[in-house]
Design an enzyme around this catalytic site. Sequence first.
Site, PDB file in Angstrom:
ATOM      1  CE  LYS A  13      21.653  13.446 -13.151  1.00 21.68           C
ATOM      2  NZ  LYS A  13      22.832  12.787 -13.810  1.00 21.68           N
ATOM      3  NE  ARG A  88      25.742  13.374  -8.588  1.00 22.01           N
ATOM      4  CZ  ARG A  88      25.460  14.607  -9.566  1.00 22.01           C
ATOM      5  NH1 ARG A  88      24.738  15.372  -9.119  1.00 22.01           N
ATOM      6  NH2 ARG A  88      25.886  14.344 -10.596  1.00 22.01           N
ATOM      7  NE  ARG A 127      27.991  17.742 -19.492  1.00 21.93           N
ATOM      8  CZ  ARG A 127      27.403  16.813 -18.373  1.00 21.93           C
ATOM      9  NH1 ARG A 127      25.982  16.903 -18.196  1.00 21.93           N
ATOM     10  NH2 ARG A 127      28.326  16.509 -17.446  1.00 21.93           N
ATOM     11  NE  ARG A 160      29.513  20.114 -15.908  1.00 26.49           N
ATOM     12  CZ  ARG A 160      28.584  19.416 -15.437  1.00 26.49           C
ATOM     13  NH1 ARG A 160      27.334  19.469 -15.929  1.00 26.49           N
ATOM     14  NH2 ARG A 160      28.820  18.462 -14.641  1.00 26.49           N
ATOM     15  NE  ARG A 171      31.113  14.259 -13.454  1.00 27.62           N
ATOM     16  CZ  ARG A 171      30.822  14.952 -14.725  1.00 27.62           C
ATOM     17  NH1 ARG A 171      31.286  15.337 -15.315  1.00 27.62           N
ATOM     18  NH2 ARG A 171      29.635  15.268 -14.635  1.00 27.62           N
TER      19      ARG A 171
HETATM   20  P1  ADP Z   1      25.865  15.874 -14.074  1.00 26.35           P
HETATM   21  O1  ADP Z   1      25.137  16.668 -14.916  1.00 26.35           O
HETATM   22  O2  ADP Z   1      27.181  15.243 -14.669  1.00 26.35           O
HETATM   23  O3  ADP Z   1      25.202  14.718 -13.398  1.00 26.35           O
HETATM   24  P2  ADP Z   1      26.069  17.887 -11.898  1.00 26.35           P
HETATM   25  O4  ADP Z   1      26.195  18.976 -12.703  1.00 26.35           O
HETATM   26  O5  ADP Z   1      24.728  17.264 -11.419  1.00 26.35           O
HETATM   27  O6  ADP Z   1      26.749  16.842 -12.845  1.00 26.35           O
HETATM   28  O7  ADP Z   1      27.146  17.506 -10.844  1.00 26.35           O
HETATM   29  C1  ADP Z   1      28.384  18.147 -11.145  1.00 26.35           C
HETATM   30  C2  ADP Z   1      29.087  17.844  -9.875  1.00 26.35           C
HETATM   31  O8  ADP Z   1      28.728  18.656  -8.759  1.00 26.35           O
HETATM   32  C3  ADP Z   1      29.306  16.270  -9.076  1.00 26.35           C
HETATM   33  O9  ADP Z   1      30.180  15.423  -9.948  1.00 26.35           O
HETATM   34  C4  ADP Z   1      29.551  16.623  -7.682  1.00 26.35           C
HETATM   35  O10 ADP Z   1      30.917  16.860  -7.513  1.00 26.35           O
HETATM   36  C5  ADP Z   1      28.636  17.865  -7.546  1.00 26.35           C
HETATM   37  N1  ADP Z   1      27.340  17.558  -7.000  1.00 26.35           N
HETATM   38  C6  ADP Z   1      26.066  17.954  -7.631  1.00 26.35           C
HETATM   39  N2  ADP Z   1      25.197  17.499  -6.986  1.00 26.35           N
HETATM   40  C7  ADP Z   1      25.671  16.890  -5.747  1.00 26.35           C
HETATM   41  C8  ADP Z   1      25.053  16.170  -5.024  1.00 26.35           C
HETATM   42  N3  ADP Z   1      23.596  16.045  -4.758  1.00 26.35           N
HETATM   43  N4  ADP Z   1      25.915  15.515  -3.812  1.00 26.35           N
HETATM   44  C9  ADP Z   1      27.016  15.816  -3.987  1.00 26.35           C
HETATM   45  N5  ADP Z   1      27.585  16.340  -5.034  1.00 26.35           N
HETATM   46  C10 ADP Z   1      26.901  16.919  -5.703  1.00 26.35           C
HETATM   47  P1  ADP Z   2      23.119  15.135 -17.007  1.00 24.60           P
HETATM   48  O1  ADP Z   2      22.208  16.286 -16.719  1.00 24.60           O
HETATM   49  O2  ADP Z   2      22.196  13.821 -16.680  1.00 24.60           O
HETATM   50  O3  ADP Z   2      24.297  15.308 -16.651  1.00 24.60           O
HETATM   51  P2  ADP Z   2      22.623  16.579 -19.652  1.00 24.60           P
HETATM   52  O4  ADP Z   2      21.129  16.656 -19.754  1.00 24.60           O
HETATM   53  O5  ADP Z   2      23.595  17.367 -19.414  1.00 24.60           O
HETATM   54  O6  ADP Z   2      22.864  15.265 -18.464  1.00 24.60           O
HETATM   55  O7  ADP Z   2      23.035  15.795 -21.083  1.00 24.60           O
HETATM   56  C1  ADP Z   2      24.566  15.241 -21.335  1.00 24.60           C
HETATM   57  C2  ADP Z   2      24.863  15.449 -22.696  1.00 24.60           C
HETATM   58  O8  ADP Z   2      24.000  14.577 -23.359  1.00 24.60           O
HETATM   59  C3  ADP Z   2      24.666  16.937 -23.094  1.00 24.60           C
HETATM   60  O9  ADP Z   2      25.476  17.422 -24.042  1.00 24.60           O
HETATM   61  C4  ADP Z   2      23.135  16.843 -23.891  1.00 24.60           C
HETATM   62  O10 ADP Z   2      22.970  17.844 -24.638  1.00 24.60           O
HETATM   63  C5  ADP Z   2      23.143  15.526 -24.418  1.00 24.60           C
HETATM   64  N1  ADP Z   2      21.924  14.859 -24.338  1.00 24.60           N
HETATM   65  C6  ADP Z   2      21.016  14.848 -23.591  1.00 24.60           C
HETATM   66  N2  ADP Z   2      19.924  14.228 -23.874  1.00 24.60           N
HETATM   67  C7  ADP Z   2      20.271  13.486 -24.972  1.00 24.60           C
HETATM   68  C8  ADP Z   2      19.434  12.433 -25.642  1.00 24.60           C
HETATM   69  N3  ADP Z   2      18.444  11.968 -25.537  1.00 24.60           N
HETATM   70  N4  ADP Z   2      20.350  12.112 -26.896  1.00 24.60           N
HETATM   71  C9  ADP Z   2      21.654  12.503 -27.271  1.00 24.60           C
HETATM   72  N5  ADP Z   2      22.229  13.445 -26.498  1.00 24.60           N
HETATM   73  C10 ADP Z   2      21.433  13.943 -25.181  1.00 24.60           C
END
Ligand code: ADP
Ligand code: ADP
Length: 213
Positions: A13, A88, A127, A160, A171
Amino acid sequence: MRIIMLGAPGAGKGTQAEKIAEKYGLPHISTGDIFRRNIKEGTALGKEAKSYMDEGKLVPDELTVRLLLDRTAADDCKKGYILDGFPRTIPQAEALDTELKKLGEIIDYAIDVEVPDENIIKRMSGRRACPKCGATYHTEFIPPKKENICDECGEALIIRDDDKPETVANRLKVYHEQTQPLIDYYDKKNILHTVDGTQDVQDVFKAVTSILE
Ligand code: ADP
Ligand code: ADP
Ligand code: ZN
């Protein structure tokens, strides 16, 4: 244009949101990034959020909604925005709808980046994030030009705290229980679009832009 990115943690995302932001000149709003910034700065909000994040749990809705609506009220959001990681939960989506209704605004697109759980584990374990500018890399799929150094700002990359395998499993469970129902929620509003997130970054982005154009 107001866009919501849906998908499991690690689905890509943030990676796609960043590219949409650049192409369309819209702010990329990640609640996770806002929480992490607060943790780094040691604010009260950061301290509260950290206790949930470290366990792979969601930060409570009330706190998260307040933070998000505060951000979308800023001037740079007048032309639209991309929400990454919000909503979420169904109550978060409802709170956003209530606010939008007051403003006479709508969400134009909810884009679900679909990636099966098996691939997610691999994405999250590789990541790497830049603690300074927030750029995201992957050791295998999207490596930085210089090992472990951010291409954008030269900072050393980190893993992270919540990308440890135990936390990732938690998660994913939370995602399936609390966030996945949003797919149906936005489908019912006829704004849901699905892209195959297992493709490489550029191909996912092509699919995304063909939805937005
Ligand atoms: P990811 O990239 O793995 O989807 P995020 O960076 O979006 O993770 O979120 C990391 C953490 O921050 C989540 O696991 C949660 O604990 C918190 N968080 C982020 N956005 C939300 C939300 N909209 N509601 C509740 N918790 C959130
Ligand atoms: P989210 O925001 O949904 O948690 P991220 O954008 O942080 O996801 O992506 C999660 C991990 O996967 C990161 O290490 C990123 O560099 C990698 N990644 C993202 N998109 C792709 C893809 N299309 N193919 C392979 N790896 C990807
Ligand atoms: Zn950086």
